[in-house]
Scaffold this motif. Structure first.
Motif, PDB file in Angstrom:
ATOM      1  N   TYR A   1     -12.472   3.298 -12.196  1.00  0.00           N
ATOM      2  CA  TYR A   1     -12.681   2.768 -13.532  1.00  0.00           C
ATOM      3  C   TYR A   1     -13.989   1.984 -13.563  1.00  0.00           C
ATOM      4  CZ  TYR A   1      -7.822   3.760 -14.768  1.00  0.00           C
ATOM      5  OH  TYR A   1      -6.634   4.386 -15.040  1.00  0.00           O
TER       6      TYR A   1
ATOM      7  N   PHE B   1     -13.997  -0.398 -10.363  1.00  0.00           N
ATOM      8  CA  PHE B   1     -12.720  -0.580  -9.690  1.00  0.00           C
ATOM      9  C   PHE B   1     -12.187   0.758  -9.202  1.00  0.00           C
ATOM     10  CE2 PHE B   1     -11.710  -4.942 -10.725  1.00  0.00           C
ATOM     11  CZ  PHE B   1     -12.353  -5.195 -11.928  1.00  0.00           C
TER      12      PHE B   1
ATOM     13  N   LEU C   1      -0.375   1.055 -10.841  1.00  0.00           N
ATOM     14  CA  LEU C   1      -1.635   1.040 -10.103  1.00  0.00           C
ATOM     15  C   LEU C   1      -1.805  -0.235  -9.308  1.00  0.00           C
ATOM     16  CD1 LEU C   1      -4.138   2.502 -12.735  1.00  0.00           C
ATOM     17  CD2 LEU C   1      -3.086   3.658 -10.788  1.00  0.00           C
TER      18      LEU C   1
ATOM     19  N   PHE D   1      -4.969  -2.151  -7.734  1.00  0.00           N
ATOM     20  CA  PHE D   1      -6.416  -2.146  -7.875  1.00  0.00           C
ATOM     21  C   PHE D   1      -7.107  -2.796  -6.687  1.00  0.00           C
ATOM     22  CE2 PHE D   1      -7.613  -0.833 -12.185  1.00  0.00           C
ATOM     23  CZ  PHE D   1      -6.369  -0.736 -12.772  1.00  0.00           C
ATOM     24  N   GLY D   2      -8.316  -2.321  -6.403  1.00  0.00           N
ATOM     25  CA  GLY D   2      -9.213  -3.061  -5.535  1.00  0.00           C
ATOM     26  C   GLY D   2      -9.779  -4.257  -6.283  1.00  0.00           C
ATOM     27  N   GLN D   3     -10.529  -5.069  -5.550  1.00  0.00           N
ATOM     28  CA  GLN D   3     -11.043  -6.317  -6.131  1.00  0.00           C
ATOM     29  C   GLN D   3     -12.163  -6.073  -7.144  1.00  0.00           C
ATOM     30  OE1 GLN D   3     -11.108  -5.305  -2.912  1.00  0.00           O
ATOM     31  NE2 GLN D   3     -11.133  -7.063  -1.535  1.00  0.00           N
TER      32      GLN D   3
END
Lengths: 119, 112
Positions: free
Chosen positions: B35, B88, B100, B102-104
């Motif tokens: 994203y 992201f 989901l 998410f990564g940072q």
């Protein structure tokens, strides 16, 4: 199509007050989600729903409640707001697609966000 | 517990240069999403990657997925200022109903 909308866009609460955030989608999606976004932490799932009348807890559900009385709406409630709930809240919705090897695909569409400050 | 880690977290690039953002995840998954988020805005879907070896390209961005290494990359070619944003990656596991993790996020700034 409006896609995913959120109301309100901004809100300031005092500690202990309550409020409800409204998410609406016009894509006839079964699945809806509430996330919160805090600096440096990405988005974290609060609650989600797999269909009208259903709700389930996500990663960070404490202090929040949700309801999905109508398929197109997903409400997020804060019963007694705390400063730790200061954040940006995003709602998302998805349908179900199908990929190779019968993989389900849940591509999520996000609303514009609600910026909440609790003082 | 599924963990998703991105690196770098901050990336300052010159226009015209190439770079790669890495996304590692801790649990077997066949689905990975990228994203983009502009400041003060919502998230926009860039890529949905399914299965090992998946590669997708859109303009100057190319994403790939290696499920055996539990790694996805987002490669930026000849960066331009308009690519400045936060990126992201997010992963969901097979039975998760699309929940989901998410990564940072990677904050990308492209300078002239």
């Amino acid at each position: 199509n409006a896609g995913v909308t959120q109301t309100p866009k901004f809100r300031v609460l005092k500690t202990g007050q309550s409020m409800t955030l409204l998410c609406a989608q016009d894509m006839n999606h079964e699945y809806m989600y509430w996330y919160r976004q805090d600096p440096g932490m990405g988005l974290r799932l609060i609650h989600y729903s797999v269909g009208e009348g259903t709700t389930a807890k996500g990663e960070v559900p404490d202090g929040y409640n949700v309801s999905r009385l109508k398929k197109q709406n997903f409400l997020l409630g804060l019963e007694s707001a705390a400063p730790s709930q200061t954040s940006v809240y995003f709602c998302a919705s998805s349908g179900v697609g199908y990929g190779p090897k019968s993989l389900y695909i849940y591509e999520q569409y996000f609303g514009p966000g609600t910026r909440l400050t609790v003082t | 517990e599924l963990k998703v880690e991105q690196n770098p977290l901050f990336l300052s690039m010159q226009e015209g240069k190439n770079y790669t953002i890495y996304c590692n995840y801790s649990t077997t998954s066949d689905r990975l999403y990228w994203y983009r988020q502009d400041p003060g805005k919502s998230l926009e879907s860039l890529f949905v990657l399914l299965s090992n070896g998946a590669v997708k390209q859109e303009g100057r961005l190319m994403a790939s997925l290696d499920t055996k290494a539990r790694l996805s990359t987002l490669h930026i070619t000849a960066a331009v200022h308009d690519l400045s944003a936060t990126y992201f990656c997010a992963v969901d596991i097979h039975t998760s109903y699309g929940k989901l993790t998410f990564g940072q996020g990677t904050i990308l700034t492209v300078h002239p």
